[in-house]
Motif scaffolding. Structure first.
Motif, PDB file in Angstrom:
ATOM      1  N   HIS A 145       0.846  -1.137  -0.057  1.00 23.08           N
ATOM      2  CA  HIS A 145       0.006   0.032  -0.025  1.00 23.08           C
ATOM      3  C   HIS A 145       0.919   1.273   0.170  1.00 23.08           C
ATOM      4  O   HIS A 145       0.262   2.294  -0.054  1.00 23.08           O
ATOM      5  CB  HIS A 145      -0.948   0.087   1.102  1.00 23.08           C
ATOM      6  CG  HIS A 145      -1.701  -1.257   1.299  1.00 23.08           C
ATOM      7  ND1 HIS A 145      -2.982  -1.381   0.450  1.00 23.08           N
ATOM      8  CD2 HIS A 145      -1.799  -2.302   2.112  1.00 23.08           C
ATOM      9  CE1 HIS A 145      -3.256  -2.545   0.792  1.00 23.08           C
ATOM     10  NE2 HIS A 145      -2.564  -3.063   1.660  1.00 23.08           N
ATOM     11  N   SER A 184       7.621  11.588  -0.749  1.00 22.13           N
ATOM     12  CA  SER A 184       6.898  10.493  -0.692  1.00 22.13           C
ATOM     13  C   SER A 184       7.611   9.804   0.352  1.00 22.13           C
ATOM     14  O   SER A 184       8.696   9.799   0.619  1.00 22.13           O
ATOM     15  CB  SER A 184       6.418   9.663  -1.964  1.00 22.13           C
ATOM     16  OG  SER A 184       7.676   9.132  -2.345  1.00 22.13           O
ATOM     17  N   ARG A 205       1.501   7.114  -4.041  1.00 19.01           N
ATOM     18  CA  ARG A 205      -0.095   7.112  -4.486  1.00 19.01           C
ATOM     19  C   ARG A 205      -0.347   7.158  -5.879  1.00 19.01           C
ATOM     20  O   ARG A 205       0.172   7.773  -6.697  1.00 19.01           O
ATOM     21  CB  ARG A 205      -0.289   8.273  -3.833  1.00 19.01           C
ATOM     22  CG  ARG A 205      -0.297   8.555  -2.251  1.00 19.01           C
ATOM     23  CD  ARG A 205      -0.663   9.788  -1.774  1.00 19.01           C
ATOM     24  NE  ARG A 205       0.038  11.207  -2.334  1.00 19.01           N
ATOM     25  CZ  ARG A 205       1.269  11.421  -1.824  1.00 19.01           C
ATOM     26  NH1 ARG A 205       1.878  10.861  -1.024  1.00 19.01           N
ATOM     27  NH2 ARG A 205       1.823  12.443  -2.476  1.00 19.01           N
ATOM     28  N   SER A 206      -1.516   6.740  -6.303  1.00 23.57           N
ATOM     29  CA  SER A 206      -2.020   6.619  -7.583  1.00 23.57           C
ATOM     30  C   SER A 206      -2.177   7.941  -8.192  1.00 23.57           C
ATOM     31  O   SER A 206      -2.427   8.119  -9.390  1.00 23.57           O
ATOM     32  CB  SER A 206      -2.876   5.647  -7.770  1.00 23.57           C
ATOM     33  OG  SER A 206      -4.189   5.930  -7.070  1.00 23.57           O
ATOM     34  N   SER A 207      -2.613   8.865  -7.280  1.00 24.87           N
ATOM     35  CA  SER A 207      -3.133  10.216  -7.675  1.00 24.87           C
ATOM     36  C   SER A 207      -1.888  10.900  -8.168  1.00 24.87           C
ATOM     37  O   SER A 207      -1.867  12.202  -8.683  1.00 24.87           O
ATOM     38  CB  SER A 207      -3.827  10.914  -6.434  1.00 24.87           C
ATOM     39  OG  SER A 207      -2.831  11.153  -5.603  1.00 24.87           O
ATOM     40  N   THR A 238       2.153   2.624   2.647  1.00 24.77           N
ATOM     41  CA  THR A 238       2.056   3.506   3.540  1.00 24.77           C
ATOM     42  C   THR A 238       3.398   3.817   4.323  1.00 24.77           C
ATOM     43  O   THR A 238       4.499   3.003   3.931  1.00 24.77           O
ATOM     44  CB  THR A 238       1.377   2.667   4.736  1.00 24.77           C
ATOM     45  OG1 THR A 238       2.018   1.389   4.938  1.00 24.77           O
ATOM     46  CG2 THR A 238      -0.083   2.315   4.311  1.00 24.77           C
TER      47      THR A 238
END
Length: 174
Positions: free
Chosen positions: A108, A150, A140-142, A110
């Motif tokens: 994920h 990140s 993040r996919s955005s 995180t």
């Protein structure tokens, strides 16, 4: 099967173990028990194995998709640590030049998953040169290719590799 035929047959377990931890060239060398390249004998006295730059035979280690080892509450880095210890121990014998991770380090992306992965990769740090590529699970996919700050970049950015002899630089955004 004759004894000679049995002796010439690849040992499946050795081949599978080698294929998981080292590339095909190294796997065949290990499975066939061919005489591998050897590093400078002085490497033994220092307690660290080294890559033999003079040998035409070498193996790059390739590690894909470890995300299920770093998946929130079900994380289990032990198999990866064992793989890294194996690569470090076999570096001289197989003449492993470099280990590259192909992405999707975590499930994920995180901060907790990235931190655990970064800590696990310290097992190989300073023993085998390596790189870790961010996969779509790690960011993040955005975001786009200009993702900026990140958790991945904080843990696996240029500062991690700057002291390695294989590091030659990074883009301004990491």
């Amino acid at each position: 099967m004759s004894t000679a035929g049995h002796h010439n047959r690849l040992d499946r377990r050795a081949l599978l173990q080698a294929a998981v931890t080292i590339p095909a060239a190294g796997a065949v060398t290990t499975a066939l028990e061919a005489t591998p390249a050897h590093a400078d004998p002085a490497a033994h006295s220092s307690g660290r194995s080294h890559f033999d730059t003079e040998s035409p035979r070498f193996a790059p280690a390739v590690l894909p998709d470890t995300q299920y080892l770093f998946d929130a509450d079900s994380s289990d880095p032990a198999p990866l640590r064992a793989t890294f210890r194996y690569l470090a121990a076999e570096r001289e014998e197989v003449n492993i030049a470099f280990m590259t991770h192909l992405g999707d380090v975590t499930e994920h992306g995180t901060e907790q998953e990235i931190a655990l992965a970064a800590d696990t990769f310290r097992t190989i740090h300073g023993k085998v040169p390596y790189s870790v590529l961010a996969g779509n699970h790690d960011i993040r996919s955005s975001t786009d290719d200009q993702r900026g700050d990140s958790a991945y970049l904080a843990a696996f950015g240029p500062q991690r590799y700057a002291s390695m002899p294989t590091f030659r630089g990074a883009s301004p955004d990491g």
